[in-house]
Design a protein around this motif. Structure first.
Motif, PDB file in Angstrom:
ATOM      1  N   ALA A 176      -1.394   0.775  -9.992  1.00 22.58           N
ATOM      2  CA  ALA A 176      -1.685  -0.251 -10.071  1.00 22.58           C
ATOM      3  C   ALA A 176      -0.568  -1.674  -9.476  1.00 22.58           C
ATOM      4  O   ALA A 176      -1.433  -2.807  -9.180  1.00 22.58           O
ATOM      5  CB  ALA A 176      -2.192  -0.242 -11.887  1.00 22.58           C
ATOM      6  N   THR A 180     -15.735   4.140  -1.194  1.00 29.16           N
ATOM      7  CA  THR A 180     -14.222   5.058  -0.449  1.00 29.16           C
ATOM      8  C   THR A 180     -14.561   4.462   0.988  1.00 29.16           C
ATOM      9  O   THR A 180     -15.394   5.221   1.541  1.00 29.16           O
ATOM     10  CB  THR A 180     -13.712   6.108  -0.652  1.00 29.16           C
ATOM     11  N   ARG A 219      -8.757   3.999  -7.951  1.00 24.66           N
ATOM     12  CA  ARG A 219      -7.794   3.218  -7.300  1.00 24.66           C
ATOM     13  C   ARG A 219      -8.037   3.611  -6.074  1.00 24.66           C
ATOM     14  O   ARG A 219      -6.893   3.225  -5.007  1.00 24.66           O
ATOM     15  CB  ARG A 219      -6.320   3.897  -7.194  1.00 24.66           C
ATOM     16  N   GLY A 279       0.997  -1.228   0.371  1.00 24.61           N
ATOM     17  CA  GLY A 279       0.173   0.263  -0.101  1.00 24.61           C
ATOM     18  C   GLY A 279       0.751   1.444  -0.437  1.00 24.61           C
ATOM     19  O   GLY A 279       2.372   0.889   0.089  1.00 24.61           O
ATOM     20  N   GLU A 334      -0.825   6.289 -12.985  1.00 22.35           N
ATOM     21  CA  GLU A 334      -1.568   5.421 -12.543  1.00 22.35           C
ATOM     22  C   GLU A 334      -1.290   3.497 -13.027  1.00 22.35           C
ATOM     23  O   GLU A 334      -1.739   2.983 -12.190  1.00 22.35           O
ATOM     24  CB  GLU A 334      -2.806   5.094 -14.050  1.00 22.35           C
ATOM     25  N   ASP A 341      -2.376  -3.221  -3.703  1.00 20.22           N
ATOM     26  CA  ASP A 341      -3.229  -4.176  -2.679  1.00 20.22           C
ATOM     27  C   ASP A 341      -4.562  -2.511  -2.205  1.00 20.22           C
ATOM     28  O   ASP A 341      -5.607  -3.396  -2.479  1.00 20.22           O
ATOM     29  CB  ASP A 341      -2.680  -5.217  -1.650  1.00 20.22           C
ATOM     30  N   TYR A 342      -3.569  -1.545  -2.248  1.00 20.60           N
ATOM     31  CA  TYR A 342      -4.675  -0.941  -1.108  1.00 20.60           C
ATOM     32  C   TYR A 342      -4.015   0.779  -1.643  1.00 20.60           C
ATOM     33  O   TYR A 342      -2.555   1.001  -1.276  1.00 20.60           O
ATOM     34  CB  TYR A 342      -5.305  -1.373   0.201  1.00 20.60           C
ATOM     35  N   ARG A 398     -12.696  -4.995  -4.850  1.00 23.70           N
ATOM     36  CA  ARG A 398     -12.497  -3.025  -4.967  1.00 23.70           C
ATOM     37  C   ARG A 398     -11.576  -2.918  -6.394  1.00 23.70           C
ATOM     38  O   ARG A 398     -12.370  -2.000  -6.613  1.00 23.70           O
ATOM     39  CB  ARG A 398     -12.490  -3.061  -3.611  1.00 23.70           C
ATOM     40  N   ALA A 399     -10.532  -3.406  -6.146  1.00 28.38           N
ATOM     41  CA  ALA A 399      -9.538  -2.945  -6.852  1.00 28.38           C
ATOM     42  C   ALA A 399     -10.324  -3.344  -8.534  1.00 28.38           C
ATOM     43  O   ALA A 399      -9.641  -2.552  -9.519  1.00 28.38           O
ATOM     44  CB  ALA A 399      -7.875  -3.628  -6.953  1.00 28.38           C
ATOM     45  N   THR A 432      -8.551   3.076  -2.001  1.00 34.33           N
ATOM     46  CA  THR A 432      -9.418   2.440  -1.416  1.00 34.33           C
ATOM     47  C   THR A 432     -10.087   2.804   0.638  1.00 34.33           C
ATOM     48  O   THR A 432     -11.277   3.286   0.598  1.00 34.33           O
ATOM     49  CB  THR A 432      -8.487   1.572  -0.218  1.00 34.33           C
ATOM     50  N   LEU A 438      -9.887  -6.856  -0.635  1.00 36.86           N
ATOM     51  CA  LEU A 438      -9.743  -5.578  -1.787  1.00 36.86           C
ATOM     52  C   LEU A 438      -9.383  -6.220  -2.999  1.00 36.86           C
ATOM     53  O   LEU A 438      -9.080  -4.895  -3.592  1.00 36.86           O
ATOM     54  CB  LEU A 438      -7.722  -5.318  -0.845  1.00 36.86           C
ATOM     55  N   ALA A 439      -9.618  -6.944  -3.438  1.00 36.39           N
ATOM     56  CA  ALA A 439      -9.002  -7.145  -4.610  1.00 36.39           C
ATOM     57  C   ALA A 439     -10.609  -6.997  -5.147  1.00 36.39           C
ATOM     58  O   ALA A 439     -10.385  -6.693  -6.459  1.00 36.39           O
ATOM     59  CB  ALA A 439      -9.132  -8.738  -5.046  1.00 36.39           C
TER      60      ALA A 439
END
Ligand code: DGT
Ligand code: CA
Ligand code: ZN
Length: 589
Positions: free
Chosen positions: A436, A502, A468, A417, A432, A439-440, A579-580, A470, A576-577
């Motif tokens: 990317a 968010t 991106r 993170g 970006e 993970d958060y 959300r991504a 979180t 988290l996955a």
């Protein structure tokens, strides 16, 4: 002296040296050593005995000798001389936001200002604005800061009051004849700041307990000493080894009175008033001694009995602010409050890749030893150079280190993170491709605090609507009793967070405790998920989450399901996955 006390002295030396105009490198060495000691997971005396002090990074021969002297004798002539040379009012001036040792020195050297009163007078006369490096804006900020300090009065932070109360209670427990003992007041309600400590004891013989209380070594002054009530001024050392002075009251009651007195002195006053009104509606009279009916008193062994007599579920102290808890208790709709044990891991932690004091491995060790099963890193981003923020290239290096570590760890995971700066226009501090990689992402405002409320609100909303991002870090930037929140329309921010899914952090650092509990409750109502983040800059600070972060969450009516890091490793990995992978529009608010 123990390590916290030694570290506090080293910190003070760093400041004193800076006030003397010493070169920054030398000042920093003391501050760094203080930090290293604060984060030491082992006993300082042992390290000294084994001669391993200078194996600690940041501690060379000079510091080794000074630390040894301090730890073994409790004194250091170098420090005492330095202190004697420095007018004590200069240290008070440092409490002003935006005023560091350099500015204080400049004020002293050019205008002879050595305390807050003189500073206020000089600002009022417009002298400060004319100094090089100051200007009218700074002068205005200083005046506001002085007004704020005056208004803040004598309150102290929760962590300070808690530490002082623990020491009083430990000493008091040595007394014989104490039946029950409880700390009441705002501390029991875990308010973020506390004016004074209220201690309640039940005993058949109050005399000797009162006597012992006013004679405790921590007591600096006795303000009142009656038969069942005493008031004193105590001075103690907080968790960071800093001195705290505050008032403490002791009341001794009978065993039968205890539940009523406990309830009354826990407050809040507003809750008491509402509860008393409910008692009146039931034809009963509630005060600090009893719950009385027209014919006889209602017998109560504990607080739950009092609430039950009024057809209420038990209301935890943190909720007693008269913000709907009585109606909820009557309807059996109180939240099942989150507990410290519910936390399975933490996010937003710093390592020595940026401005943390410990290595990644040490932080992982510390997280594991606390029973956590995941640790989310959040080192600073590139533009925050003062905190050694990571360039995209260093991000990639850190990620390689995390990958290697994760490959070795079993039943534990490090989440990649960043605490990414929100730039003045609301854009993010990485491109970006770099974003990317994580993970958060925690997004935080660290600069340009003085934007207009519209600018700041748009800035934050733009950032948290970025796909991106979180979670939002320390939502208002306040520093308790020192710096107000920056001007922002928090409701608009919470609504945007809800819209974009968010999350919002509860920053568990006891200097911040931001998002505050009132907005926590509102965030929950809007369906925003909260995250209890320690913002740890070293291993010991991981404990902030379970202690102060949980305090805010409970005051904010949060339950387990409202908080991200109550999820197990498997669940949080999925969250988290997912959300991504969310297809969200870029940067629109
Ligand atoms: P603070 O300011 O951080 O010390 O906050 P508290 O809540 O500890 O306030 P404090 O120490 O003045 O009083 C302790 C408790 O005693 C308070 O929470 C409720 C109760 N109390 C004090 N004064 C009154 C009052 O005038 N009416 C009622 N109903 N309760 C009071
Ligand atoms: Ca109090
Ligand atoms: Zn941070």
């Amino acid at each position: 002296m123990d390590k916290a006390e030694v570290a506090a002295v080293l910190d003070e030396i760093a400041v004193l040296l800076e006030l003397q105009g010493e070169n920054p490198f030398r000042c920093n060495a003391y501050a760094r050593a203080a930090r290293a000691l604060n984060q030491l997971e082992v006993n300082l005396a042992d390290v000294i005995r084994e001669g391993k002090l200078d194996e600690i990074p940041g501690i060379g021969a000079t510091l080794r000798d000074k630390i040894t002297t301090l730890a073994t004798t409790g004194r250091l002539p170098f420090y005492e001389e330095l202190k004697a040379k420095t007018p004590p009012g200069l240290l008070d001036m440092l409490r002003l936001p935006g005023i560091g040792p350099k500015k204080v020195k400049a004020l002293y050297d050019s205008l002879g200002i050595d305390d807050l009163a003189k500073l206020q007078a000089a600002c009022a006369a417009g002298q400060v604005a004319e100094l090089k490096g100051f200007g009218p804006k700074t002068q205005q900020k200083i005046l506001e800061g002085i007004a704020f300090l005056g208004q803040a009065g004598e309150r102290v932070r929760l962590d300070q009051a808690w530490a002082v109360a623990d020491q009083i209670v430990a000493a008091l427990r040595q007394c014989r004849g104490i039946d029950r003992l409880e700390v009441c007041g705002s501390l029991r309600r875990r308010k973020e700041t506390v004016k004074d400590i209220d201690i309640l004891v039940s005993s058949r013989r109050p005399g000797p307990i009162m006597e012992a209380f006013v004679k405790l070594p921590l007591v600096k002054k006795v303000l009142g000493h009656g038969e069942t009530k005493a008031s004193v001024v105590v001075e103690a050392v907080d968790i960071e080894g800093r001195h705290v002075t505050m008032n403490a009251d002791l009341r001794v009651v009978t065993a039968a009175q205890f539940p009523f007195a406990l309830n009354y002195f826990t407050g809040s006053k507003e809750h008491n008033v509402a509860l008393r009104q409910r008692a009146i509606d039931y034809g009963l009279k509630l005060n600090e001694y009893e719950l009385a009916g027209p014919k006889k008193c209602v017998a109560c062994d504990d607080e739950a009995d009092i609430y039950q007599a009024l057809d209420l579920d038990y209301i935890p102290p943190e909720l007693r602010e008269d913000t709907g808890e009585i109606a909820a208790a009557a309807a059996h709709r109180l939240p099942r409050l989150i507990d410290a044990d519910d936390l399975h891991g933490v996010f937003h932690c710093h390592t020595n890749w940026s401005d943390g004091s410990a290595t990644l491995e040490q932080m992982v060790q510390a997280a594991r030893s606390r029973g956590f099963s995941y640790l989310g890193l959040g080192d600073h981003s590139q533009s925050l150079t003062v905190a050694n923020g990571l360039s995209p290239q260093r991000v990639r290096q850190q990620i390689a280190e995390i990958d290697a570590l994760n490959a070795r760890l079993k039943g534990f995971r490090v989440f990649k993170g960043t605490e990414c700066d929100i730039l003045p226009d609301g854009s993010l501090d990485y491109d970006e491709q770099t974003l990317a990689l994580f993970d958060y992402v925690v997004a935080s405002v660290h600069t340009h605090f003085h934007q207009s409320v519209e600018e700041m609100t748009q800035r934050i909303i733009r950032a948290i609507s970025h796909p991106r991002v979180t979670m939002l870090g320390h939502a208002t930037g306040r520093l308790l009793l020192r710096r107000d929140a920056y001007k922002v329309d928090l409701d608009a921010v919470l609504q945007a967070a809800a819209r974009h899914g968010t999350m919002i952090e509860i920053n568990a650092n006891p200097y911040r405790l931001d998002l505050d509990w009132v907005h926590c409750k509102r965030a929950k109502a809007l369906g925003v998920t909260l995250v209890i983040n320690p913002d740890a800059h070293g291993p010991a600070e991981l404990d902030y989450a379970r202690r102060y972060g949980i305090a805010v969450a409970r005051r904010g009516w949060l339950e387990r399901k409202d908080v991200l890091n109550t999820q197990t490793l498997a669940q949080v990995t999925k969250t988290l996955a997912a959300r991504a992978a969310l297809p969200r529009t870029l940067g629109k608010s």
